[in-house]
Scaffold this active site. Sequence first.
Site, PDB file in Angstrom:
ATOM      1  N   TYR A   1      -6.463  17.053  -8.770  1.00  0.00           N
ATOM      2  CA  TYR A   1      -5.739  16.042  -9.543  1.00  0.00           C
ATOM      3  C   TYR A   1      -4.544  16.660 -10.258  1.00  0.00           C
ATOM      4  O   TYR A   1      -3.433  16.122 -10.224  1.00  0.00           O
ATOM      5  CB  TYR A   1      -6.679  15.383 -10.548  1.00  0.00           C
TER       6      TYR A   1
ATOM      7  N   SER B   1       2.555   9.737 -14.893  1.00  0.00           N
ATOM      8  CA  SER B   1       1.974  11.042 -14.602  1.00  0.00           C
ATOM      9  C   SER B   1       0.699  11.151 -15.423  1.00  0.00           C
ATOM     10  O   SER B   1      -0.139  10.247 -15.391  1.00  0.00           O
ATOM     11  CB  SER B   1       2.992  12.142 -14.940  1.00  0.00           C
TER      12      SER B   1
ATOM     13  N   ASP C   1       0.875  -1.170   0.000  1.00  0.00           N
ATOM     14  CA  ASP C   1       0.000   0.000   0.000  1.00  0.00           C
ATOM     15  C   ASP C   1       0.913   1.221   0.000  1.00  0.00           C
ATOM     16  O   ASP C   1       1.600   1.493   0.987  1.00  0.00           O
ATOM     17  CB  ASP C   1      -0.892  -0.022   1.240  1.00  0.00           C
TER      18      ASP C   1
ATOM     19  N   LYS D   1      -0.388  15.852 -10.089  1.00  0.00           N
ATOM     20  CA  LYS D   1       0.409  15.460 -11.248  1.00  0.00           C
ATOM     21  C   LYS D   1       1.471  16.505 -11.596  1.00  0.00           C
ATOM     22  O   LYS D   1       2.566  16.155 -12.048  1.00  0.00           O
ATOM     23  CB  LYS D   1      -0.499  15.182 -12.456  1.00  0.00           C
TER      24      LYS D   1
ATOM     25  N   ASN E   1       3.124   3.419 -10.624  1.00  0.00           N
ATOM     26  CA  ASN E   1       1.864   3.510 -11.348  1.00  0.00           C
ATOM     27  C   ASN E   1       0.674   3.788 -10.440  1.00  0.00           C
ATOM     28  O   ASN E   1      -0.329   4.358 -10.881  1.00  0.00           O
ATOM     29  CB  ASN E   1       1.611   2.207 -12.124  1.00  0.00           C
TER      30      ASN E   1
END
Length: 278
Positions: free
Chosen positions: A145, A131, A53, A149, A80
């Site tokens: 979000y 990304s 995790d 990124k 990922n």
Amino acid sequence: MKTIVITGSTSGIGKATALYFAKQGYHVIATARNPEKDNLANLNKNIKMYQMDVSDLNSINQAVNKISKENKKIDILLNNAGYGLLAPFELTSEQDIKAIFNTNVFGLMEVTRFFLPIFKKQQAGTIVSVSSIGGLVTMPLNSIYHATKYAVEGFTEGLSYELADFNIKVKLIEPGGVKTNFFNAATVKEDQSNFPEYNPIITKVRETFSVGMTEQESTYSTPLEVAQAIFAAANDNNPNKIHYVVGKGAQETYQAKKQLNDEEFIALINNRFGISKK
């Protein structure tokens, strides 16, 4: 046989990439928060599953210790694990914001930190981080979000200078829309009834993303296409090439960002999503 470690491997891009690398003859260490959900080892003998995790430091520590003891060399780390958050900022709780940063940013950083001593000792290694085109350009309802990124972009590019002397390469994969359950899973859960003024933009954005997913000549990528791009990046020995924009839609949007000035690009996005500024 080369070895790759993949975080967030039981669905979408992670799953497709684990299976693709395994088919190319790689030893794949596929990690997931709940590996029992989809044990990829049952699908290919080159895959071994581990529990990890990325938002839990103890979980990362235990997984990396086990991986390093059971594998003589790690060639590639693929960061990922991550998820989206599609909602107006005002509707997004502090808890939701901390949770997405813990996975998309801090988790990615901590996993990278744990593997750096391994790569430095080997004097070789490649760190690939998934990304998004959302780390290079912005879209409505994605403010949090995008923040995660953009952080991944800055962190990874800056890290490339620090690791050059150790023969450790870093790569950024920047997909656009991908044909997964991303947008449904990304929708924030908060009650929207207290903020009805956001309903028009929420409707427009969801419709625009849905059309992009289903149109006949979709500019969205499949998870396999992203996996193939990851494979190409991981095997690209050019240490100065860091960015890999994946998918027709992402490439067109990124080119527009580079060619237009700020005002023109923002007008383009407003027009694409049917947003009118007063």
